[in-house]
Enzyme design. Sequence first.
Site, short mmCIF file in Angstrom:
data_model
loop_
_atom_site.label_atom_id
_atom_site.label_comp_id
_atom_site.label_asym_id
_atom_site.label_seq_id
_atom_site.Cartn_x
_atom_site.Cartn_y
_atom_site.Cartn_z
N ASP A 43 -3.81 54.04 -91.53
CA ASP A 43 -4.06 55.05 -92.56
C ASP A 43 -4.55 54.34 -93.82
O ASP A 43 -4.01 53.30 -94.20
CB ASP A 43 -2.75 55.81 -92.84
CG ASP A 43 -2.92 56.87 -93.90
OD1 ASP A 43 -4.06 57.34 -94.10
OD2 ASP A 43 -1.90 57.24 -94.53
N ASP A 87 -1.97 59.70 -96.36
CA ASP A 87 -1.57 61.01 -95.84
C ASP A 87 -0.77 60.88 -94.54
O ASP A 87 -0.41 61.88 -93.91
CB ASP A 87 -2.77 61.95 -95.66
CG ASP A 87 -3.73 61.47 -94.57
OD1 ASP A 87 -3.52 60.35 -94.04
OD2 ASP A 87 -4.67 62.21 -94.26
N ASP A 109 -7.19 56.86 -90.16
CA ASP A 109 -8.52 57.37 -90.52
C ASP A 109 -9.58 56.29 -90.32
O ASP A 109 -9.27 55.16 -89.97
CB ASP A 109 -8.51 57.92 -91.95
CG ASP A 109 -7.78 56.98 -92.91
OD1 ASP A 109 -8.08 55.77 -92.87
OD2 ASP A 109 -6.90 57.45 -93.66
N ASP A 147 -15.68 59.91 -78.19
CA ASP A 147 -15.08 60.73 -77.13
C ASP A 147 -15.84 62.06 -77.11
O ASP A 147 -15.85 62.79 -78.09
CB ASP A 147 -13.60 60.96 -77.47
CG ASP A 147 -12.75 61.20 -76.25
OD1 ASP A 147 -13.16 62.01 -75.40
OD2 ASP A 147 -11.66 60.61 -76.16
N ASP A 157 -14.47 63.34 -71.76
CA ASP A 157 -13.19 63.98 -71.47
C ASP A 157 -13.28 64.85 -70.21
O ASP A 157 -14.24 65.61 -70.04
CB ASP A 157 -12.81 64.85 -72.68
CG ASP A 157 -11.39 65.35 -72.62
OD1 ASP A 157 -10.46 64.53 -72.64
OD2 ASP A 157 -11.20 66.59 -72.53
N GLU A 204 -13.84 60.36 -67.75
CA GLU A 204 -12.42 60.52 -67.45
C GLU A 204 -12.31 61.41 -66.22
O GLU A 204 -12.67 62.59 -66.26
CB GLU A 204 -11.65 61.16 -68.61
CG GLU A 204 -10.16 61.19 -68.32
CD GLU A 204 -9.36 62.29 -69.02
OE1 GLU A 204 -8.14 62.17 -69.09
OE2 GLU A 204 -9.97 63.28 -69.47
N HIS A 238 -3.67 57.31 -74.00
CA HIS A 238 -2.93 58.18 -74.91
C HIS A 238 -2.23 59.33 -74.21
O HIS A 238 -1.62 60.18 -74.86
CB HIS A 238 -3.89 58.73 -75.97
CG HIS A 238 -4.97 59.57 -75.35
ND1 HIS A 238 -5.82 59.10 -74.37
CD2 HIS A 238 -5.30 60.86 -75.54
CE1 HIS A 238 -6.63 60.06 -74.00
NE2 HIS A 238 -6.35 61.15 -74.69
N ASP A 239 -2.36 59.40 -72.89
CA ASP A 239 -1.72 60.48 -72.12
C ASP A 239 -0.59 59.98 -71.23
O ASP A 239 0.14 60.80 -70.67
CB ASP A 239 -2.76 61.17 -71.21
CG ASP A 239 -3.86 61.87 -71.99
OD1 ASP A 239 -3.58 62.36 -73.10
OD2 ASP A 239 -5.00 61.92 -71.49
C1 NOJ Z 1 -7.77 64.63 -71.48
C2 NOJ Z 1 -7.35 63.96 -72.73
O1 NOJ Z 1 -7.17 62.59 -72.48
C3 NOJ Z 1 -6.08 64.63 -73.19
O2 NOJ Z 1 -5.48 63.95 -74.26
C4 NOJ Z 1 -6.42 66.04 -73.56
O3 NOJ Z 1 -5.24 66.73 -73.90
C5 NOJ Z 1 -7.11 66.76 -72.41
N1 NOJ Z 1 -8.12 65.98 -71.79
C6 NOJ Z 1 -7.77 68.02 -72.89
O4 NOJ Z 1 -8.93 67.70 -73.62
MG MG Z 2 -5.26 59.00 -93.64
#
Ligand code: NOJ
Ligand code: MG
Length: 531
Positions: free
Chosen positions: A22, A26, A30, A99, A201, A268, A329-330
């Site tokens: 950051d 905030d 960023d 992305d 995505d 993906e 991140h998932d």
């Molecule tokens: C895959 C992404 O990696 C995930 O984070 C997202 O929630 C879903 N696609 C929907 O876009």
């Molecule tokens: Mg920030």
Amino acid sequence: MSVRPWWQSAVLYHIYPWSFQDSDGDGIGDLRGIEARLDYLVDLGIDAIWLSPIFPSPMADFGYDVADYCGIDPRFGTLADFDSLLASAHARGLKLLLDFVPNHSSDQHPWFVESRSSRDNPKRDWYIWRDPAADGGPPNNWISDFGGLAWTYDAASGQYYSHAFLKEQPDLNWRNPEVRAAMLDVLRFWLARGVDGFRIDVLWHIVKHADFPDNPLNPDWDPATGEMHRVFQLHSTDQPEVHDIAADMRAIADAFGREGDQRVLIGEIYLPVERLMRYYGLAGEGVHLPFNFQLIDAPWHARELARMITDYEAALPEGGWPNWVLGNHDRPRSATKRGAAQARVAAMLLLTLRGTPTLYYGDELGMENGVIPPDRVRDPRELREPGLGLGRDPVRTPMPWDDSAQAGFTQGEPWLPLGDGWQTRNVAAERDDPHSMLTLHRTLLNLRRSTPALATGKIRLIEAEGDVLAYEREQDGDRIIVALNLGARPAPVDLPMARPILSTLPGPLIETAPSILRPDEGLILKVDAKP
Ligand code: NOJ
Ligand code: MG
């Protein structure tokens, strides 16, 4: 002679922009923050950065609900900040990937606002609208990946719209040529600005069966895995028409690239290997890299991994370049899944396999899943199906830079709590520790870059038993052996005459190939050229 495309020898680093750095207090990462940390990434030794979405968004799904495909969300900065980040990255020899989220927009996107405004609006068909079933219920049994129906009823116009994810993420209708043209223009917009490619995505989701048949029920459904698995996504994903669209995307990327400076597309796609391979395109006209996520869920057994690597290599189409991913991140963090010792072995595996590796931010520090108190949960995945462990906040906690307040991530209150252990597991503390996870990553990345056999060489599995996974990488006669002990007991190995050059364990390296790998040891050896 044709030049090898940069992305084949590159290591990709995945930044979750909310959580990297950051700059304005905030509590949300960023673009200026990322720019200020580029030298860290250069020093780490990665080649390219992929940013999760940074576009204007109501953030119902943290940016994967895009309200303007050609702008920057004010939380992250401005287009000028983006241009500055891109220029700074390029000045350091780093590539930058964005992305692209083609399956759905935000319900706040002007296209959807128009589309839902009436049945005869010109944008009506830009999204997927269907009449209710005879009983007034949803058009079919499709289920959202986040649980619940994949359909939401719009009382004003008397139809349902489809959404593979949240109701705030209506599915775009890729069968409509206007949608296709408008979305392909988005790629052109960013490519013209200079981005080096895209991660795409949920590419396998973007086309649905034209007749919307029910999906088959999964007889073995375990509710603990989430409601999405109640059906098989037979008709709602992976339709043959998707490959045509991928080829259009590829043609655009190719048109912007030059030899040696290609733009790259990474899809993906969570599918079994045979179906995954189709995304390379029958004649290489698909995406450059369909993400290979197998390591994330792989059972941590040497024999299983050996089989997986062999099968994946064998399934690759002619000219198809492999790639490997350990975390994103998932999905749960590698260090949490396997423990600290095996996470080091896993890092050595990721960075020595043949193919482009993707490293998730913080995994180079050994970051673990964060603990998120109930009142700080942000992820809609957790909020909709609580308690199943499907939430993704734990793997999105702020990057710990040092042991100052808020780990140097922000001057304010971080949007998610810092992960446990940040006081000692942070960049500053690990930088000068010869045995840290960060030093291991730096050394591996450096070795990979300076050793063509590791970066781009052939791979050959070496016969091994029990907990040992071993393979050879070779290029132009230079041979490197990687031997990994996936267990916590000493493991005998039988390696040709080779000299250890890097171990995941501390202590001086011995001169000759060992006959036993120590518990949790990963070893890289060089086969010395015959005199
Ligand atoms: C895959 C992404 O990696 C995930 O984070 C997202 O929630 C879903 N696609 C929907 O876009
Ligand atoms: Mg920030």
